[in-house]
Write a protein that holds these residues in place. Structure first.
Motif, short mmCIF file in Angstrom:
data_model
loop_
_atom_site.label_atom_id
_atom_site.label_comp_id
_atom_site.label_asym_id
_atom_site.label_seq_id
_atom_site.Cartn_x
_atom_site.Cartn_y
_atom_site.Cartn_z
N UNK A 125 33.55 50.33 35.40
CA UNK A 125 34.58 49.45 35.10
C UNK A 125 35.47 48.85 36.21
N UNK A 126 36.20 47.72 36.13
CA UNK A 126 36.72 47.24 37.26
C UNK A 126 38.25 47.98 37.83
N UNK A 127 38.59 48.89 36.93
CA UNK A 127 39.55 49.85 37.39
C UNK A 127 38.97 50.86 38.12
N UNK A 128 38.08 51.13 38.11
CA UNK A 128 37.34 52.38 38.74
C UNK A 128 36.71 51.94 40.12
N UNK A 136 38.26 38.09 41.99
CA UNK A 136 38.23 38.16 40.59
C UNK A 136 37.68 39.45 39.97
N UNK A 137 38.36 40.28 39.38
CA UNK A 137 37.62 41.43 38.87
C UNK A 137 38.16 41.53 37.29
N UNK A 138 39.32 41.99 37.19
CA UNK A 138 39.94 42.22 35.87
C UNK A 138 40.13 40.55 35.14
N UNK A 178 35.45 46.26 29.40
CA UNK A 178 34.58 45.49 30.18
C UNK A 178 34.14 46.38 31.37
N UNK A 179 32.90 46.11 31.65
CA UNK A 179 32.13 46.74 32.92
C UNK A 179 31.53 45.69 33.62
N UNK A 180 31.05 46.22 34.84
CA UNK A 180 30.40 45.15 35.89
C UNK A 180 29.38 45.95 36.55
N UNK A 181 28.38 45.17 36.93
CA UNK A 181 27.18 45.82 37.68
C UNK A 181 26.11 44.76 37.89
N UNK A 213 30.77 34.97 35.98
CA UNK A 213 29.47 35.48 36.33
C UNK A 213 29.20 36.65 35.07
N UNK A 214 28.90 35.91 33.79
CA UNK A 214 28.63 36.94 33.00
C UNK A 214 27.42 37.86 32.97
#
Length: 565
Positions: A125-128, A136-138, A178-181, A213-214
């Motif tokens: 997660x962008x918060x973690x 740009x994250x959240x 939302x998660x990123x990676x 950047x999906x």
């Protein structure tokens, strides 16, 4: 159980064909997506290169742009084709055309067989974790991004600023976090099928089409809805620099890639013949099987990033010239500065050179030019003694003297007659050891055969310069090791401060000084200072000198009291 590979290709198609053939001949089906921007002749050559292999197929082509939805759409189409054509596949591995297999496919199959329900995808997660590069994250999930950051930068920035100004926020579909990676994943057939056949997929697709950047967030987010066991890591070795750009692996990274124990690596230089020949050889690997662990080489990448961003301490390069006070060390090695010593002692440079075994220069910043040791006119690195060239950039001159002679301690004389533009550099340099005998500049004037009015004006000028210098050396910003003595205090007991200085320059030497350098004849110096006072100039830096012929304090002075029990 088997694994299938999806390859996203747009350049170096000959290398992509080699890797695809390696995987297919090892029993793994391959679906290749080729960017529609690739020319027809190049695409035809790729299809011909693998036409003899039935387990290699090509998915519908999309025009892919960096950070756009087209990358996700292309991987969706290729994944659907993989699942439809190859029922034996239980894991689907997404790779790029610049990827290279580091270990035999059989080892990967065995590894996945031992973890049949595990999805390998970096998903945070962008918060973690705030590892995103670009600012740009959240916001990538709450704003709309219909314009390409690569090709429509002005529209991208203006539209983003407009949304911020009006307070626009998108509604995230219900149930999604939302998660990123990394976009390079390996998912189970069950999880991937659930993502592709979800009844709410049109809603999710419409939402992610306007996310920035999906390809780094679509599967990373949806996998959280369906996976039973997620390992938030990628089986692909991919490293990024401080700007978020991927590191490229070359032939000299062969042993580095082996140490990682990863199954696949990207990004490989297309002309790295040695890497392709080594890792795509047909014979099975005889190396022991190990858990993929890219952390083994993280230390080297961290050092590379540090070297790239900070450079080497004390080295100033045209391609990486630092901003003021943001250098990685002002100089590259410790050095010593002596002010007033050569005025007070005869041949102090020669005595110091014998005492510490270091390179001892005269006044490097003297008005007549740089006095290199031994009277040399050219020093290491082509530095010449010409004062005009030296004073054009005295800061660079000093840093080059230290850099060009690193490994050997440099010592030089300094004084108020010299160029004063390097005072702040030396004062704020932790490598500097500065020793000052205040007022010693008056000794050459005392011994000069000049008109006394001229001597008085010169004394006033030098005293003002040294006063300003002492203000710098006593400021709160000083990082150098600074020692200051008045001339009267120093000649009262010269051995103790000299021993302290020598011990700091050569800390391993245990030899005690037995004699001090020969001091100038100061008979009548006190009267000289009184004459300056009589002429209207007030000497303030020499300390308390008697007006008689002997400059030393009276011998009737009582010693230090000691308490005896």
């Amino acid at each position: 159980m088997s694994v299938g590979f999806i390859m996203m290709c747009h350049t170096a198609l000959d290398r992509a064909a080699q890797v695809a053939r390696h995987w297919a001949e090892s029993g793994a089906p391959v679906v290749i997506h080729v960017d529609s921007q690739v020319s027809a002749p190049d695409y035809a050559r790729l299809t011909r290169a693998v036409a003899d292999l039935d387990t290699i197929s090509f998915s519908p082509r999309f025009r892919c742009g960096w950070g756009t939805w087209s990358l996700v759409a292309a991987s969706q189409a290729a994944a659907e084709q993989m699942l439809a054509r190859h029922a034996e596949v239980r894991h689907v591995y997404l790779a790029s055309g610049s990827c290279l297999s580091l270990r035999p496919v059989a080892e990967l199959v065995d590894y996945l067989d031992a973890r049949p329900w595990t999805d390998f995808i970096e998903s945070v997660t962008t918060a973690d974790v705030g590892w995103t590069v670009g600012g740009l994250d959240t916001e990538r999930f709450t704003l709309r991004f219909p314009f390409s950051w690569k090709t429509q930068r002005r529209l991208f920035d203006r539209y983003t600023a407009l949304q911020r100004r009006v307070g626009f926020r998108r509604r995230i579909p219900e149930g999604l976090v939302p998660h990123l990676g990394s976009q390079w994943w390996c998912l189970t057939r069950q999880t991937l099928s659930a993502i592709l056949t979800d009844p709410d997929r049109p809603t999710y697709d419409r939402y992610f089409q306007k996310v920035w950047i999906p390809d780094e967030s679509y599967f990373q987010t949806l996998v959280r809805l369906y996976a039973t066991n997620i390992e938030s890591r990628s089986l692909t070795l991919s490293k990024f620099d401080f700007q978020g750009k991927p590191h490229i692996f070359y032939d000299d990274h062969l042993q580095l890639l082996r140490r990682s124990d990863c199954f696949v690596a990207r990004k490989i230089w297309p002309r790295a013949d040695r890497l392709y020949q080594t890792f795509l050889r047909p014979s099975p690997s005889e190396e022991p099987r190990a858990e993929p662990n890219p952390a083994k080489i993280d230390r080297l990448f961290s050092k590379a990033v540090e070297r790239r961003t900070k450079g080497r301490p004390g080295l100033y390069m045209q391609s990486r010239f630092p901003q003021k006070d943001r250098e990685n060390g002002k100089t590259s090695a410790p050095y010593s500065v002596f002010q007033g010593f050569s005025d007070l002692f005869e041949n102090f440079e020669g005595w110091l050179s014998k005492a510490v075994g270091a390179r001892v220069h005269g006044h490097l910043f003297g008005p007549e030019g740089a006095e290199f040791t031994g009277g040399e006119q050219v020093f290491n690195g082509g530095l010449i003694s010409n004062p005009v060239l030296r004073d054009y950039n005295p800061r660079a001159f000093l840093t080059n003297v230290i850099w060009n002679s690193r490994g050997e301690r440099q010592c030089f004389m300094y004084g108020p007659r010299d160029t004063q533009k390097i005072n702040w550099l030396m004062a704020t340099d932790p490598n500097a050891q500065i020793s000052v005998i205040t007022g010693a500049w008056a000794v050459p004037l005392f011994r000069a055969n000049e008109n006394f009015a001229t001597i008085r004006r010169e004394a006033a000028r030098l005293q003002k310069i040294e006063v300003d210098q002492l203000v710098i050396l006593r400021s709160m910003y000083v990082k150098a090791r600074v020692r200051i003595w008045t001339m009267a205090d120093f000649i009262d007991n010269p051995m103790e401060p000299l021993q302290t200085i020598i011990d700091e320059i050569s800390p391993r030497a245990t030899r005690r000084l037995t004699e001090a350098p020969k001091m100038m004849d100061l008979s009548g110096f006190g009267q000289f200072l009184q004459n300056l006072k009589n002429q209207g100039m007030q000497p303030r830096l020499m300390g308390d000198f008697p007006t008689g012929d002997d400059p030393r304090p009276s011998t009737t002075r009582r010693g230090r009291p000691y308490l005896v029990k």
